[in-house]
Write a protein that holds these residues in place. Structure first.
Motif, PDB file in Angstrom:
ATOM      1  N   ASP A 116      -1.242  -6.261  -4.821  1.00  0.00           N
ATOM      2  CA  ASP A 116      -2.139  -5.631  -3.817  1.00  0.00           C
ATOM      3  C   ASP A 116      -3.428  -6.499  -3.474  1.00  0.00           C
ATOM      4  O   ASP A 116      -3.742  -6.871  -2.371  1.00  0.00           O
ATOM      5  CB  ASP A 116      -2.667  -4.234  -4.159  1.00  0.00           C
ATOM      6  CG  ASP A 116      -3.180  -3.511  -2.784  1.00  0.00           C
ATOM      7  OD1 ASP A 116      -2.926  -3.819  -1.815  1.00  0.00           O
ATOM      8  OD2 ASP A 116      -3.460  -2.460  -3.231  1.00  0.00           O
ATOM      9  N   HIS A 135      -6.105   2.827   2.657  1.00  0.00           N
ATOM     10  CA  HIS A 135      -5.463   1.534   3.061  1.00  0.00           C
ATOM     11  C   HIS A 135      -4.205   1.496   3.806  1.00  0.00           C
ATOM     12  O   HIS A 135      -4.075   0.453   4.682  1.00  0.00           O
ATOM     13  CB  HIS A 135      -5.370   0.789   1.672  1.00  0.00           C
ATOM     14  CG  HIS A 135      -6.464   0.676   0.797  1.00  0.00           C
ATOM     15  ND1 HIS A 135      -6.528   0.051  -0.539  1.00  0.00           N
ATOM     16  CD2 HIS A 135      -7.806   1.134   1.049  1.00  0.00           C
ATOM     17  CE1 HIS A 135      -7.866   0.084  -1.078  1.00  0.00           C
ATOM     18  NE2 HIS A 135      -8.644   0.630  -0.185  1.00  0.00           N
ATOM     19  N   HIS A 175      -9.774  -1.341  -8.310  1.00  0.00           N
ATOM     20  CA  HIS A 175      -8.359  -0.682  -8.797  1.00  0.00           C
ATOM     21  C   HIS A 175      -7.902  -1.611  -9.473  1.00  0.00           C
ATOM     22  O   HIS A 175      -7.132  -1.192 -10.692  1.00  0.00           O
ATOM     23  CB  HIS A 175      -7.472  -0.724  -7.393  1.00  0.00           C
ATOM     24  CG  HIS A 175      -7.756   0.284  -6.372  1.00  0.00           C
ATOM     25  ND1 HIS A 175      -7.106   0.360  -5.382  1.00  0.00           N
ATOM     26  CD2 HIS A 175      -8.935   1.248  -6.269  1.00  0.00           C
ATOM     27  CE1 HIS A 175      -7.676   1.451  -4.473  1.00  0.00           C
ATOM     28  NE2 HIS A 175      -8.709   1.746  -5.207  1.00  0.00           N
ATOM     29  N   THR A 230      -6.042   4.524  -1.614  1.00  0.00           N
ATOM     30  CA  THR A 230      -4.986   3.903  -1.181  1.00  0.00           C
ATOM     31  C   THR A 230      -4.096   4.542   0.022  1.00  0.00           C
ATOM     32  O   THR A 230      -3.749   3.535   1.063  1.00  0.00           O
ATOM     33  CB  THR A 230      -3.813   3.661  -2.441  1.00  0.00           C
ATOM     34  OG1 THR A 230      -4.430   3.060  -3.532  1.00  0.00           O
ATOM     35  CG2 THR A 230      -2.574   2.990  -2.202  1.00  0.00           C
ATOM     36  N   TRP A 277      -4.767  -8.988  -0.347  1.00  0.00           N
ATOM     37  CA  TRP A 277      -6.110  -8.774   0.352  1.00  0.00           C
ATOM     38  C   TRP A 277      -7.021 -10.146   0.272  1.00  0.00           C
ATOM     39  O   TRP A 277      -7.799 -10.298   1.120  1.00  0.00           O
ATOM     40  CB  TRP A 277      -6.937  -7.679  -0.034  1.00  0.00           C
ATOM     41  CG  TRP A 277      -6.266  -6.246   0.607  1.00  0.00           C
ATOM     42  CD1 TRP A 277      -5.466  -5.340  -0.187  1.00  0.00           C
ATOM     43  CD2 TRP A 277      -6.428  -5.975   1.819  1.00  0.00           C
ATOM     44  NE1 TRP A 277      -4.995  -4.587   0.734  1.00  0.00           N
ATOM     45  CE2 TRP A 277      -5.551  -4.902   2.251  1.00  0.00           C
ATOM     46  CE3 TRP A 277      -7.270  -6.368   2.969  1.00  0.00           C
ATOM     47  CZ2 TRP A 277      -5.557  -3.953   3.211  1.00  0.00           C
ATOM     48  CZ3 TRP A 277      -7.147  -5.578   4.323  1.00  0.00           C
ATOM     49  CH2 TRP A 277      -6.330  -4.491   4.358  1.00  0.00           C
ATOM     50  N   GLU A 291       0.735  -1.289   0.098  1.00  0.00           N
ATOM     51  CA  GLU A 291       0.003  -0.096  -0.103  1.00  0.00           C
ATOM     52  C   GLU A 291       0.810   1.195  -0.138  1.00  0.00           C
ATOM     53  O   GLU A 291       0.453   2.309  -0.683  1.00  0.00           O
ATOM     54  CB  GLU A 291      -0.900  -0.050   1.116  1.00  0.00           C
ATOM     55  CG  GLU A 291      -1.954  -1.088   1.382  1.00  0.00           C
ATOM     56  CD  GLU A 291      -3.123  -1.309   0.264  1.00  0.00           C
ATOM     57  OE1 GLU A 291      -2.849  -0.127  -0.419  1.00  0.00           O
ATOM     58  OE2 GLU A 291      -3.990  -1.961   0.351  1.00  0.00           O
ATOM     59  N   GLU A 338     -10.382  -2.804  -3.546  1.00  0.00           N
ATOM     60  CA  GLU A 338      -9.221  -3.446  -4.192  1.00  0.00           C
ATOM     61  C   GLU A 338      -9.448  -4.114  -5.653  1.00  0.00           C
ATOM     62  O   GLU A 338      -8.708  -4.065  -6.551  1.00  0.00           O
ATOM     63  CB  GLU A 338      -8.501  -4.436  -3.537  1.00  0.00           C
ATOM     64  CG  GLU A 338      -7.861  -3.891  -2.324  1.00  0.00           C
ATOM     65  CD  GLU A 338      -6.688  -2.982  -2.363  1.00  0.00           C
ATOM     66  OE1 GLU A 338      -6.478  -2.999  -3.811  1.00  0.00           O
ATOM     67  OE2 GLU A 338      -6.021  -2.439  -1.593  1.00  0.00           O
TER      68      GLU A 338
HETATM   69 FE   LIG Z   1      -4.962  -1.138  -1.745  1.00  0.00          FE
END
Ligand SMILES: [Fe+2]
Length: 197
Positions: free
Chosen positions: A113, A50, A149, A47, A117, A17, A146
């Protein structure tokens, strides 16, 4: 579950992150399309949030967020490579090419990323007590973002490439238009792109 390796995953998630913030900041300076700029500005904000969420997770798990691990070094190294690639592309003097390099860099960063997660979500299912509670809370907060993204920027990278080939591109990409949040949704959006031209 091996708690040492869960700690490593949390540290790598934090480092990813942190690198993501830098990647988005530089990617934004490479973005040409105004819709892409808007999209990435939003992702940068998320982000940054995050980073805070993983810091809070570290606290809940009694982990020092500044602890260095071999895995964190690799994650940081990989982010540095992406930053270097974008700098090189900017120096190349072709803004459209640099925009594509930025989109590909974001996709690479977000792939790690996204997996972090997903794994934290899996760990949350098996963990117990306070660890499970903290993992679930963090996971629930970021999961949808996420997905966006990764899948939306993958669509951008593809369509920007198609545009550069002189072929009809769907911009913003169908993944964004259809607000895709799953791998299946992304596959469907990609398939439907020809109908959107
Ligand atoms: Fe993220």
């Amino acid at each position: 579950m091996k708690s040492e390796q869960l700690n490593e995953l949390v540290y790598e998630a934090l480092e990813t992150e942190l690198g993501g913030v830098k990647v988005y900041e530089l990617a934004l300076s490479c973005a040409v399309n105004p819709d892409l700029k808007e999209e990435w500005s939003e992702y940068l904000k998320q982000t940054k949030r995050h980073v805070e969420i993983v810091r809070e997770l570290c606290e809940a798990l009694s982990l020092d967020p500044d602890e260095e691990t071999p895995g964190r070094k690799i994650v940081r190294h990989n982010a540095d490579c992406l930053l270097e690639a974008m700098r090189l592309a900017k120096q190349g003097g072709d803004p459209a090419a640099a925009e594509i390099v930025a989109a590909e860099s974001v996709v690479t960063a977000e792939t790690k990323d996204h997996q972090n997660w997903e794994l934290l979500g899996e760990a949350a299912k098996k963990a117990k007590g306070e660890t499970a509670r903290a993992l679930k809370k963090a996971h629930e907060e970021v999961e949808d973002e996420e997905d966006e993204h990764l899948y939306h920027t993958t669509g951008w990278a593809r369509e920007l490439w198609i545009q550069s080939l002189g072929l009809p591109a769907v911009l913003p990409p169908p993944e964004e238009e259809k607000d895709v949040k799953t791998a299946i949704g992304a596959a469907r959006a990609k398939q439907a792109r020809s109908e959107m031209l």
